[in-house]
Design a protein around this motif. Structure first.
Motif, mmCIF file in Angstrom:
data_model
loop_
_atom_site.group_PDB
_atom_site.id
_atom_site.type_symbol
_atom_site.label_atom_id
_atom_site.label_comp_id
_atom_site.label_asym_id
_atom_site.label_seq_id
_atom_site.Cartn_x
_atom_site.Cartn_y
_atom_site.Cartn_z
ATOM 1 N N ALA A 1 0.824 -1.218 0.000
ATOM 2 C CA ALA A 1 0.000 0.000 0.000
ATOM 3 C C ALA A 1 0.851 1.258 0.000
ATOM 4 N N ARG A 2 2.062 1.182 0.556
ATOM 5 C CA ARG A 2 2.951 2.348 0.600
ATOM 6 C C ARG A 2 3.877 2.423 -0.609
ATOM 7 N N GLY A 3 3.707 1.509 -1.562
ATOM 8 C CA GLY A 3 4.455 1.585 -2.812
ATOM 9 C C GLY A 3 5.812 0.910 -2.828
ATOM 10 N N VAL A 4 6.100 0.057 -1.860
ATOM 11 C CA VAL A 4 7.374 -0.660 -1.854
ATOM 12 C C VAL A 4 7.404 -1.608 -3.059
ATOM 13 N N THR A 5 8.563 -1.708 -3.711
ATOM 14 C CA THR A 5 8.735 -2.549 -4.888
ATOM 15 C C THR A 5 9.135 -3.960 -4.486
ATOM 16 N N PHE A 6 8.263 -4.920 -4.820
ATOM 17 C CA PHE A 6 8.549 -6.329 -4.563
ATOM 18 C C PHE A 6 9.022 -6.965 -5.861
ATOM 19 N N LEU A 7 9.989 -7.859 -5.756
ATOM 20 C CA LEU A 7 10.621 -8.454 -6.922
ATOM 21 C C LEU A 7 10.070 -9.831 -7.258
ATOM 22 N N GLU A 8 9.132 -10.302 -6.462
ATOM 23 C CA GLU A 8 8.545 -11.621 -6.660
ATOM 24 C C GLU A 8 7.238 -11.682 -5.875
ATOM 25 N N VAL A 9 6.532 -12.778 -6.032
ATOM 26 C CA VAL A 9 5.340 -12.996 -5.208
ATOM 27 C C VAL A 9 5.784 -13.712 -3.936
ATOM 28 N N PRO A 10 5.071 -13.491 -2.827
ATOM 29 C CA PRO A 10 5.433 -14.188 -1.585
ATOM 30 C C PRO A 10 5.424 -15.702 -1.787
ATOM 31 N N ARG A 11 6.318 -16.359 -1.076
ATOM 32 C CA ARG A 11 6.408 -17.809 -1.200
ATOM 33 C C ARG A 11 6.562 -18.456 0.186
ATOM 34 N N GLU A 12 6.092 -19.675 0.263
ATOM 35 C CA GLU A 12 6.220 -20.463 1.488
ATOM 36 C C GLU A 12 7.426 -21.380 1.326
ATOM 37 N N GLU A 13 8.415 -21.164 2.173
ATOM 38 C CA GLU A 13 9.591 -22.034 2.196
ATOM 39 C C GLU A 13 9.540 -22.860 3.480
ATOM 40 N N SER A 14 10.390 -23.848 3.591
ATOM 41 C CA SER A 14 10.398 -24.684 4.794
ATOM 42 C C SER A 14 10.771 -23.866 6.040
ATOM 43 N N TYR A 15 11.529 -22.822 5.866
ATOM 44 C CA TYR A 15 12.020 -22.023 6.985
ATOM 45 C C TYR A 15 11.192 -20.778 7.265
ATOM 46 N N ALA A 16 10.388 -20.307 6.273
ATOM 47 C CA ALA A 16 9.678 -19.040 6.464
ATOM 48 C C ALA A 16 8.730 -18.753 5.313
ATOM 49 N N THR A 17 7.803 -17.825 5.555
ATOM 50 C CA THR A 17 7.083 -17.143 4.485
ATOM 51 C C THR A 17 7.979 -15.970 4.122
ATOM 52 N N VAL A 18 8.278 -15.793 2.842
ATOM 53 C CA VAL A 18 9.310 -14.834 2.457
ATOM 54 C C VAL A 18 8.995 -14.191 1.115
ATOM 55 N N VAL A 19 9.479 -12.964 0.952
ATOM 56 C CA VAL A 19 9.395 -12.256 -0.313
ATOM 57 C C VAL A 19 10.568 -11.278 -0.376
ATOM 58 N N VAL A 20 11.094 -11.076 -1.580
ATOM 59 C CA VAL A 20 12.202 -10.136 -1.774
ATOM 60 C C VAL A 20 11.632 -8.791 -2.214
ATOM 61 N N PHE A 21 12.108 -7.722 -1.571
ATOM 62 C CA PHE A 21 11.749 -6.375 -1.997
ATOM 63 C C PHE A 21 12.999 -5.537 -2.157
ATOM 64 N N ARG A 22 12.829 -4.415 -2.818
ATOM 65 C CA ARG A 22 13.944 -3.501 -3.083
ATOM 66 C C ARG A 22 13.667 -2.199 -2.362
ATOM 67 N N ASP A 23 14.685 -1.662 -1.705
ATOM 68 C CA ASP A 23 14.513 -0.364 -1.066
ATOM 69 C C ASP A 23 14.697 0.755 -2.101
ATOM 70 N N LEU A 24 14.590 1.979 -1.665
ATOM 71 C CA LEU A 24 14.680 3.151 -2.531
ATOM 72 C C LEU A 24 15.944 3.146 -3.388
ATOM 73 N N TYR A 25 17.014 2.555 -2.870
ATOM 74 C CA TYR A 25 18.311 2.615 -3.537
ATOM 75 C C TYR A 25 18.621 1.378 -4.377
ATOM 76 N N GLY A 26 17.762 0.383 -4.319
ATOM 77 C CA GLY A 26 17.998 -0.840 -5.079
ATOM 78 C C GLY A 26 18.547 -1.984 -4.259
ATOM 79 N N ASN A 27 18.826 -1.750 -2.973
ATOM 80 C CA ASN A 27 19.282 -2.837 -2.112
ATOM 81 C C ASN A 27 18.163 -3.866 -1.981
ATOM 82 N N ARG A 28 18.537 -5.130 -2.028
ATOM 83 C CA ARG A 28 17.553 -6.209 -1.913
ATOM 84 C C ARG A 28 17.408 -6.644 -0.457
ATOM 85 N N TRP A 29 16.155 -6.834 -0.065
ATOM 86 C CA TRP A 29 15.794 -7.245 1.287
ATOM 87 C C TRP A 29 14.883 -8.455 1.212
#
Length: 130
Positions: free
Chosen positions: A95-123
């Motif tokens: 809702a705040r416009g954060v850029t996500f690089l994939e759809v959320p996924r369920e892994e054995s260790y976590a529910t996870v999704v990769v996003f990019r901050d304002l500068y392009g760093n991946r989180w």
């Protein structure tokens, strides 16, 4: 003996722009913004509720530092934002416009999704599997 990782430096292009992004878009708290003189500031932000580790937002002051903005980890995910409610935080960030690089996924260790901050760093936004 106990040791704690207290600060991680993140090189940014502008203090105020970075503060606005991390506090408004990602929902972090501004913990400190102290003028150091000569155009330098000591700026600490952290996820709300975080007790130990903070980001130190450091404005680049040379061409070499400016060249590292957004690529401090060579394109890898370099930062991990752990949450106790993945879907709450994911939807708020969308809702705040954060850029996500994939759809959320369920892994054995976590529910996870990769996003990019304002500068392009991946989180990773993740909620560990209990």
């Amino acid at each position: 003996m106990k040791q704690t990782l207290s600060l991680i430096t993140l090189v940014v292009d502008d203090y105020d722009k970075a503060i606005a992004h991390y506090t408004s878009d990602l929902g972090f708290a501004l913990l400190e913004d102290t003028d150091q003189g000569g155009g330098k500031r000591w700026v600490r932000v952290a996820p709300r509720g975080s007790q130990e580790t903070c980001l130190l937002l450091a404005q680049a002051s040379s061409d070499a530092q400016r060249a590292r903005i957004g690529d401090q980890t060579g394109g890898r995910v370099g930062f991990f934002l752990q949450t106790d409610d993945f879907w709450r935080d994911y939807h708020a960030m969308v809702a705040r416009g954060v850029t996500f690089l994939e759809v959320p996924r369920e892994e054995s260790y976590a529910t996870v999704v990769v996003f990019r901050d304002l500068y392009g760093n991946r989180w990773d936004l993740l909620q560990p599997t209990s």
